[in-house]
Write a protein that holds these residues in place. Sequence first.
Motif, mmCIF file in Angstrom:
data_model
loop_
_atom_site.group_PDB
_atom_site.id
_atom_site.type_symbol
_atom_site.label_atom_id
_atom_site.label_comp_id
_atom_site.label_asym_id
_atom_site.label_seq_id
_atom_site.Cartn_x
_atom_site.Cartn_y
_atom_site.Cartn_z
ATOM 1 N N MET A 1 0.819 -1.197 0.000
ATOM 2 C CA MET A 1 0.000 0.000 0.000
ATOM 3 C C MET A 1 0.866 1.265 0.000
ATOM 4 O O MET A 1 0.466 2.288 0.514
ATOM 5 C CB MET A 1 -0.918 0.013 1.216
ATOM 6 N N LYS A 2 2.040 1.202 -0.579
ATOM 7 C CA LYS A 2 2.930 2.354 -0.613
ATOM 8 C C LYS A 2 2.283 3.552 -1.289
ATOM 9 O O LYS A 2 2.504 4.684 -0.872
ATOM 10 C CB LYS A 2 4.231 2.000 -1.317
ATOM 11 N N SER A 3 1.495 3.333 -2.338
ATOM 12 C CA SER A 3 0.880 4.457 -3.037
ATOM 13 C C SER A 3 -0.071 5.216 -2.123
ATOM 14 O O SER A 3 -0.157 6.442 -2.196
ATOM 15 C CB SER A 3 0.162 3.989 -4.299
ATOM 16 N N ASN A 4 -0.776 4.522 -1.235
ATOM 17 C CA ASN A 4 -1.669 5.197 -0.294
ATOM 18 C C ASN A 4 -0.882 6.103 0.648
ATOM 19 O O ASN A 4 -1.316 7.209 0.965
ATOM 20 C CB ASN A 4 -2.470 4.183 0.517
ATOM 21 N N VAL A 5 0.266 5.639 1.111
ATOM 22 C CA VAL A 5 1.104 6.432 2.000
ATOM 23 C C VAL A 5 1.594 7.677 1.280
ATOM 24 O O VAL A 5 1.541 8.790 1.817
ATOM 25 C CB VAL A 5 2.293 5.592 2.526
ATOM 26 N N ILE A 6 2.040 7.516 0.050
ATOM 27 C CA ILE A 6 2.549 8.646 -0.728
ATOM 28 C C ILE A 6 1.439 9.660 -0.987
ATOM 29 O O ILE A 6 1.648 10.868 -0.866
ATOM 30 C CB ILE A 6 3.184 8.151 -2.043
ATOM 31 N N MET A 7 0.230 9.191 -1.319
ATOM 32 C CA MET A 7 -0.884 10.120 -1.549
ATOM 33 C C MET A 7 -1.241 10.873 -0.264
ATOM 34 O O MET A 7 -1.542 12.059 -0.294
ATOM 35 C CB MET A 7 -2.088 9.378 -2.105
ATOM 36 N N HIS A 8 -1.180 10.185 0.860
ATOM 37 C CA HIS A 8 -1.466 10.848 2.137
ATOM 38 C C HIS A 8 -0.417 11.930 2.417
ATOM 39 O O HIS A 8 -0.759 13.046 2.826
ATOM 40 C CB HIS A 8 -1.514 9.826 3.273
ATOM 41 N N GLU A 9 0.849 11.612 2.194
ATOM 42 C CA GLU A 9 1.914 12.592 2.393
ATOM 43 C C GLU A 9 1.719 13.801 1.482
ATOM 44 O O GLU A 9 1.897 14.940 1.909
ATOM 45 C CB GLU A 9 3.273 11.946 2.140
ATOM 46 N N TYR A 10 1.336 13.561 0.235
ATOM 47 C CA TYR A 10 1.071 14.652 -0.709
ATOM 48 C C TYR A 10 -0.062 15.529 -0.189
ATOM 49 O O TYR A 10 0.035 16.756 -0.185
ATOM 50 C CB TYR A 10 0.714 14.071 -2.081
ATOM 51 N N SER A 11 -1.133 14.895 0.259
ATOM 52 C CA SER A 11 -2.287 15.637 0.770
ATOM 53 C C SER A 11 -1.894 16.505 1.962
ATOM 54 O O SER A 11 -2.318 17.655 2.068
ATOM 55 C CB SER A 11 -3.400 14.677 1.183
ATOM 56 N N GLU A 12 -1.091 15.953 2.859
ATOM 57 C CA GLU A 12 -0.651 16.704 4.031
ATOM 58 C C GLU A 12 0.240 17.882 3.629
ATOM 59 O O GLU A 12 0.061 18.996 4.114
ATOM 60 C CB GLU A 12 0.119 15.778 4.973
ATOM 61 N N LYS A 13 1.168 17.636 2.740
ATOM 62 C CA LYS A 13 2.150 18.656 2.359
ATOM 63 C C LYS A 13 1.519 19.808 1.582
ATOM 64 O O LYS A 13 1.832 20.972 1.811
ATOM 65 C CB LYS A 13 3.262 18.007 1.532
#
Length: 93
Positions: free
Chosen positions: A1-13
Motif C-alpha cells: 500500500m505504498k501508493s496510499n502512503v505517498i498520496m497521504h503525504e502529498y495531501s498533508e504537504k
Amino acid sequence: MKSNVIMHEYSEKFNAGQSGVILVETNRKEGMLEPKLLEKLDGMEKIINTGVENASVYSIVDAIKRMNFGKLPKTKEDVKRVVEILPEKYKIM
C-alpha cells in the motif's frame, strides 16, 4: 500500500488530495503488465474523465502511454520494456 502512503503525504504537504482512490491489485506478480488490463483501466479513465462532473482520474496507464508515444503497448514484453524506463515514482504507483 505504498501508493496510499505517498498520496497521504502529498495531501498533508500541499493541503490537497484525492476524494477517492481505486486500488487495483492482481494475484500474479506481473498481472499489472497485462495489456488487456491496462486497456480496461484506460477505458475506465476515459469514462470518468469525460462523463463525471468535477472528477478526474489518472493512473500508471497515463505514465506508460507518455513513455510510449501516447499509446498503450500491445504485448506484455512491450509493457515490461516501457515500465523499465519509467521513473521510480511511477513504478510505486
